[in-house]
Scaffold this motif. Sequence first.
Motif, short mmCIF file in Angstrom:
data_model
loop_
_atom_site.label_atom_id
_atom_site.label_comp_id
_atom_site.label_asym_id
_atom_site.label_seq_id
_atom_site.Cartn_x
_atom_site.Cartn_y
_atom_site.Cartn_z
N GLU A 211 9.26 2.44 -7.68
CA GLU A 211 7.81 2.54 -7.83
C GLU A 211 7.32 1.74 -9.03
O GLU A 211 6.19 1.28 -9.07
N THR A 212 8.19 1.57 -10.03
CA THR A 212 7.79 0.80 -11.21
C THR A 212 7.52 -0.64 -10.84
O THR A 212 6.52 -1.25 -11.25
N ASP A 218 0.78 -7.28 -7.34
CA ASP A 218 -0.66 -7.42 -7.12
C ASP A 218 -0.96 -7.10 -5.66
O ASP A 218 -1.20 -7.97 -4.85
N TRP A 219 -0.93 -5.80 -5.33
CA TRP A 219 -1.12 -5.37 -3.94
C TRP A 219 -2.58 -5.46 -3.52
O TRP A 219 -2.91 -5.26 -2.37
N SER A 220 -3.45 -5.67 -4.45
CA SER A 220 -4.88 -5.67 -4.09
C SER A 220 -5.36 -7.02 -3.60
O SER A 220 -6.51 -7.17 -3.21
N ALA A 221 -4.47 -8.00 -3.54
CA ALA A 221 -4.91 -9.35 -3.24
C ALA A 221 -5.52 -9.49 -1.86
O ALA A 221 -6.43 -10.27 -1.66
N ASP A 222 -5.02 -8.70 -0.90
CA ASP A 222 -5.48 -8.88 0.48
C ASP A 222 -6.23 -7.65 0.99
O ASP A 222 -6.17 -7.32 2.17
N THR A 223 -6.92 -6.94 0.11
CA THR A 223 -7.64 -5.75 0.55
C THR A 223 -9.14 -5.88 0.30
O THR A 223 -9.82 -4.92 -0.01
N VAL A 282 7.00 1.82 -1.51
CA VAL A 282 7.06 0.68 -0.60
C VAL A 282 7.53 1.12 0.78
O VAL A 282 6.97 0.74 1.81
N GLN A 283 8.59 1.96 0.78
CA GLN A 283 9.12 2.43 2.06
C GLN A 283 8.09 3.27 2.81
O GLN A 283 8.00 3.21 4.04
N ILE A 284 7.32 4.06 2.07
CA ILE A 284 6.29 4.88 2.71
C ILE A 284 5.23 3.99 3.34
O ILE A 284 4.80 4.21 4.47
N TYR A 285 4.82 2.95 2.60
CA TYR A 285 3.81 2.05 3.15
C TYR A 285 4.34 1.33 4.39
O TYR A 285 3.64 1.18 5.39
N LYS A 286 5.58 0.87 4.31
CA LYS A 286 6.17 0.17 5.45
C LYS A 286 6.27 1.09 6.67
O LYS A 286 6.09 0.65 7.80
N LYS A 320 0.48 5.80 -7.66
CA LYS A 320 -0.87 5.25 -7.80
C LYS A 320 -1.01 3.88 -7.12
O LYS A 320 -2.07 3.56 -6.58
N ALA A 321 0.06 3.08 -7.13
CA ALA A 321 -0.04 1.78 -6.47
C ALA A 321 -0.14 1.94 -4.96
O ALA A 321 -0.85 1.20 -4.29
N LEU A 322 0.59 2.90 -4.43
CA LEU A 322 0.52 3.19 -2.99
C LEU A 322 -0.89 3.66 -2.62
O LEU A 322 -1.47 3.21 -1.62
N LEU A 323 -1.46 4.56 -3.43
CA LEU A 323 -2.81 5.06 -3.16
C LEU A 323 -3.83 3.92 -3.27
O LEU A 323 -4.75 3.82 -2.44
N ALA A 324 -3.67 3.08 -4.26
CA ALA A 324 -4.60 1.95 -4.42
C ALA A 324 -4.53 1.03 -3.21
O ALA A 324 -5.53 0.44 -2.80
#
Length: 416
Positions: A211-212, A218-223, A282-286, A320-324
């Motif tokens: 998770e670190t 930068d997961w927000s690039a395509d949202t 990451v695995q949860i998102y996938k 928090k990154a997953l939620l974002a």
Amino acid sequence: MAAGIVNIRRDVDDKFYRYRMPVLLTKIEGKGNGIKTVIPNMSDVARALSRPPTYTTKFFGCELGAQTSFDEKNDRYIVNGAHDAIRLRELLDGFIDKFVLCRSCKNPETDLIILKSGRTEDIVRDCKACGERTGVDMRHKLTTFIVKNPPKNPKKSKKNAKGEANGNGGGVHASAPDVPGDDENDGDDGGESDDELTKKIKAEAADLNTETKLAKEDWSADTSAEAVKARVKALEGSVAGLSLTPAGGLGDDDSDEDADSPYAQFGRWVEENRDDDDIGAVQIYKKAQEFGVEKKHKTVLVLVQALFTEDVVKEIETYKALLAKMVTSEKHQKALLGGIERLVGLTHPELIPSVPKILMALYQTDIIEEEVVMQWGTHVSKKYVDKEVSKKVRKASEPFLKWLEEADDDESDDEE
């Protein structure tokens, strides 16, 4: 013949308890070997329990060792032998406990579902209040009757008409005024295709193990709003819609009782794997992406209930990154808050005093916006939980809401 009204759970003395049913009535007919007990209001009682009257009648027969008969056309339900009303009411309490009440939250707002695995069939209670699925004792004789006479789904016949009218693919309670259809207003304004997004996420995920690391990406690039709308639009045809009921029920386009809907499968997977150290954000998102629901606001509702525990404040920081990544609109934020309502109001009521800390954690990580949480905190709703629970959760949120207001006042003073 008039009947009084009692609480479905007769151990609850609260006269304002929302779940009520008629008092069971009996009538003895015949003599000698032909004596029998007729239950004239069995249909009314069963309707209050959302169960077929044949189930309750057959249960009495199983418990009493008596033959039963029912004429559904003429609304006549009979147990052979002479049985007084008090005894049958006690047995009805047993039926409610074994086949109606959710084992988790003791709420009677459940549906019976028959799950088949090979040659094995199990009956579970699908709770529309807390989202839990709890099994019944398959050793009871009634289960054989239920499997042979599975519960009908009267909601199906109404779904198409309601779904078209509301744009949400149906649902039992189409009355929830502020639940729009499954992204029905999301237009196709451009953005990359879902296939491109899939490739990009897989490429990014290949190098992420914790998770670190996820938090640094930068997961927000395509949202952007345009990209999100385009991808949601592309998925509408293939992903089942999830209807949210005032009691918090979850369903999908095919059936409210479909245990294999993408939302149900995703929720079960998260709950089963959340304690696995090798399973991260990451695995949860996938996994959400595999089910085709990673951008659906209703997925956030499922995620909150399946992922978070009594350590929700710490877990918000961890994920928090997953939620974002998944909370990308006002709809998503409302679904997130709805999930928090269920988490603290039903699953972990001991967390209600911690609501301000939970909201602060979400606010400081920029997951929820001030306007959304202020509106949520000042409008009691029975969309996700019953009204009393909704009041308790919002009452507990008052310190946080007051802090927001004072922060706004301070900013206004500084500007002057």
